[in-house]
Write an enzyme that holds these catalytic residues in place. Structure first.
Site, PDB file in Angstrom:
ATOM      1  N   ARG A   1      -2.403 -13.244  18.449  1.00 59.40           N
ATOM      2  CA  ARG A   1      -2.462 -14.417  17.429  1.00 59.40           C
ATOM      3  C   ARG A   1      -2.762 -14.214  16.064  1.00 59.40           C
ATOM      4  O   ARG A   1      -2.461 -14.987  15.132  1.00 59.40           O
ATOM      5  CB  ARG A   1      -2.348 -15.659  18.097  1.00 59.40           C
ATOM      6  CG  ARG A   1      -1.748 -16.048  19.122  1.00 59.40           C
ATOM      7  CD  ARG A   1       0.148 -15.870  19.165  1.00 59.40           C
ATOM      8  NE  ARG A   1       0.434 -16.720  20.184  1.00 59.40           N
ATOM      9  CZ  ARG A   1       2.010 -16.215  20.278  1.00 59.40           C
ATOM     10  NH1 ARG A   1       2.492 -15.445  19.405  1.00 59.40           N
ATOM     11  NH2 ARG A   1       2.657 -16.817  21.431  1.00 59.40           N
TER      12      ARG A   1
ATOM     13  N   ASN B   1       4.470 -10.098  15.696  1.00 58.34           N
ATOM     14  CA  ASN B   1       4.778 -11.623  15.409  1.00 58.34           C
ATOM     15  C   ASN B   1       3.578 -12.297  14.801  1.00 58.34           C
ATOM     16  O   ASN B   1       3.631 -13.624  15.298  1.00 58.34           O
ATOM     17  CB  ASN B   1       5.714 -12.061  16.205  1.00 58.34           C
ATOM     18  CG  ASN B   1       5.256 -12.225  17.520  1.00 58.34           C
ATOM     19  OD1 ASN B   1       4.385 -11.764  17.875  1.00 58.34           O
ATOM     20  ND2 ASN B   1       5.781 -13.315  18.364  1.00 58.34           N
TER      21      ASN B   1
ATOM     22  N   ASP C   1       3.227  -9.973  28.253  1.00 55.77           N
ATOM     23  CA  ASP C   1       3.772 -10.759  27.311  1.00 55.77           C
ATOM     24  C   ASP C   1       3.038 -12.112  27.091  1.00 55.77           C
ATOM     25  O   ASP C   1       3.525 -13.097  27.000  1.00 55.77           O
ATOM     26  CB  ASP C   1       5.322 -11.018  27.573  1.00 55.77           C
ATOM     27  CG  ASP C   1       5.989 -11.625  26.360  1.00 55.77           C
ATOM     28  OD1 ASP C   1       5.563 -11.528  25.123  1.00 55.77           O
ATOM     29  OD2 ASP C   1       7.164 -11.925  26.362  1.00 55.77           O
TER      30      ASP C   1
HETATM   31  N1  LIG Z   1       7.944 -14.364  24.834  1.00 52.41           N
HETATM   32  C1  LIG Z   1       7.971 -15.382  24.196  1.00 52.41           C
HETATM   33  O1  LIG Z   1       8.639 -16.167  24.731  1.00 52.41           O
HETATM   34  N2  LIG Z   1       7.247 -15.431  23.097  1.00 52.41           N
HETATM   35  C2  LIG Z   1       6.467 -14.710  22.451  1.00 52.41           C
HETATM   36  C3  LIG Z   1       7.554 -13.693  21.681  1.00 52.41           C
HETATM   37  C4  LIG Z   1       8.389 -12.528  22.341  1.00 52.41           C
HETATM   38  O2  LIG Z   1       7.653 -11.852  23.060  1.00 52.41           O
HETATM   39  O3  LIG Z   1       9.382 -12.698  22.200  1.00 52.41           O
HETATM   40  C5  LIG Z   1       5.566 -15.116  21.348  1.00 52.41           C
HETATM   41  O4  LIG Z   1       5.039 -14.391  20.689  1.00 52.41           O
HETATM   42  O5  LIG Z   1       5.374 -16.381  21.647  1.00 52.41           O
HETATM   43 ZN   LIG Z   2       9.757 -10.621  23.325  1.00 54.81          ZN
HETATM   44 ZN   LIG Z   3       6.307 -10.634  23.215  1.00 54.52          ZN
END
Ligand SMILES: NC(=O)N[C@@H](CC(=O)O)C(=O)O
Ligand SMILES: [Zn+2]
Ligand SMILES: [Zn+2]
Length: 420
Positions: A56, A86, A289
């Site tokens: 983040r 992101n 993730d």
């Molecule tokens: N997996 C998610 O639902 N969210 C992820 C983004 C992602 O990996 O698609 C995020 O950065 O919050």
């Molecule tokens: Zn993703």
């Molecule tokens: Zn992701």
């Protein structure tokens, strides 16, 4: 020279493991050297390489920081993390990479930073930096709205092939989302909306495009057996998350929006089929993730809540719990959490307990499982979708020979860029 004595390795053999200058220098019996710990009856594994986390920063330090995220990683037996693009600014230029690398200096564990692809990406400056991989490239919008079109994806694949880096793909096709689910407002509506078909079609397309231009494609967070099979059929590697392995749509009544993520939770039948593929060797990688959002942010309607759940601290504990129950082997746990990601992403010093490799190690007692509780975890977000489930947590986590977590406290230690 320090020695971990009589540890049971993933293959079941009991061995001493000796560490010198941050590396494993011998694996054998009755090795000379000072005893670091007597590991009789305990299991030693290579530290997990989590190829998919969202720590983040820069931009969203109220959700997670590199300091909190990496402590959560260490307490869960993760010794290398790979951050996704992101953030704010998104990691699509050399300058954005440099800015993120300054935050990553706070990491307790080793790290890599992926480069992202948007219409604004600056390939030249980005590839000039010590990138981990290209990705996750978003074929549909997720947190951060970085979804791109087919042409840009093909361009990214061509460029990755030239640079000889892996492309990791978030494979969902928004054309195949079920708009009729929009009329519902229960938590399961998200799973009904972002269909399994949308994943399968996007995986097929991504591996097809990648194959045409000679790119090495790795499919991120495949959530369905169909997605895993399509990745394999197309010659790509794939990863699955702990939430798609241990949770299903049946839990959404309890989880509510805290179970909303992309791709979404699937049916119990699909979850079981995914777990089978994990146990029998068809899943290459487990990556978390780890996508933390605050409770306040998550506490919204199913259409307004952000997507994503934390997971970096609970992945290895959940897998080790399953292994200690005989649901998969310890060797499979080693392969999907360490040996395979090291091979796919070209980290020859990571991923196995072998002389010459980094002493990134995790010691656990498989007899000692405990209940997972959000309050006990170290992510800034303070909650977990796995609340109440059992996990086998590390007693010791070592990064390049330094004990960074001893079950109670963290060391002051600096993680390094694995590509530097
Ligand atoms: N997996 C998610 O639902 N969210 C992820 C983004 C992602 O990996 O698609 C995020 O950065 O919050
Ligand atoms: Zn993703
Ligand atoms: Zn992701």
């Amino acid at each position: 020279m320090r020695v971990i004595r009589n540890a049971t390795l993933p293959d079941g053999l009991e061995r001493d493991v000796r560490i010198t200058d941050g590396r494993i220098d011998a694996v054998g019996e009755d090795l000379d050297g000072e005893t670091l710990v007597d590991a009789t009856g305990k299991r030693l594994l290579p530290g997990m390489i989590d190829a998919h986390v969202h720590f983040r920063q820069p931009g969203y330090g109220h959700k997670e920081t590199w300091a909190t995220g990496s402590r959560s990683a260490a307490a869960g037996g993760v010794t290398t993390v790979v951050d996704q693009p992101n953030t704010e600014p998104p990691t699509v230029t050399g300058a954005a990479f440099d800015e993120k690398a300054e935050y990553a200096a706070d990491s307790l564990v080793d790290w890599g930073i992926n480069g992202g692809v948007t219409a604004e990406w600056e390939r030249e400056t980005l590839f000039d930096r010590p990138l981990f991989a290209l990705g996750e490239v978003f074929l549909a919008d997720s947190t951060g709205d970085m979804g791109i079109d087919a042409e840009l994806f093909a361009d990214a694949c061509r460029r990755a092939a030239e640079e000889d880096v892996v492309v990791t793909v978030h494979a969902e096709d928004a054309e195949l989302f079920d708009e009729s689910a929009r009329e519902r407002d229960d938590a399961d509506a998200w799973s009904a909306y972002r269909t399994a078909e949308a994943e399968e079609a996007a995986v097929e397309r991504a591996v097809g495009v990648g194959g045409n231009v000679g790119a090495t494609v790795h499919v991120a967070h495949t959530s369905t057996p169909e997605g895993v099979d399509a990745a394999r059929a197309g010659g790509a590697t794939c990863e699955v998350t702990p939430h798609h392995l241990f949770l299903s749509r049946e839990e959404l009544d309890d989880l509510g929006t805290f179970g909303r993520m992309n791709p979404p939770l699937r049916s119990e039948a699909r979850r079981e089929a995914l777990f089978e593929r994990l146990a029998d060797g068809e899943v290459d990688v487990v990556a978390t993730d780890h996508a933390p959002h605050t409770r306040e942010e998550k506490d919204a309607s199913i259409w307004d809540a952000p997507s994503g759940v934390p997971g970096v601290e609970t992945a290895l504990p959940l897998l080790l719990q399953a292994a200690s129950e005989g649901r998969l082997s310890f060797e499979r746990v080693r392969d999907v959490t360490a040996a395979n990601p090291a091979e796919i992403f070209d980290l020859p010093r990571k991923g196995r307990i072998e002389a010459g490799r980094d002493a990134d190690l995790v010691l656990v007692d498989p007899e000692e499982s405990r209940e997972i509780r959000g309050d006990d975890l170290h992510s800034n977000c303070g909650w977990t979708p796995f609340e109440g489930m059992a996990g086998v947590f590390p007693e010791l986590t070592l990064v390049r020979g330094t004990v960074v977590w001893d079950g109670e406290a963290f060391a002051d230690h600096g993680g390094e860029n694995v590509r530097a």
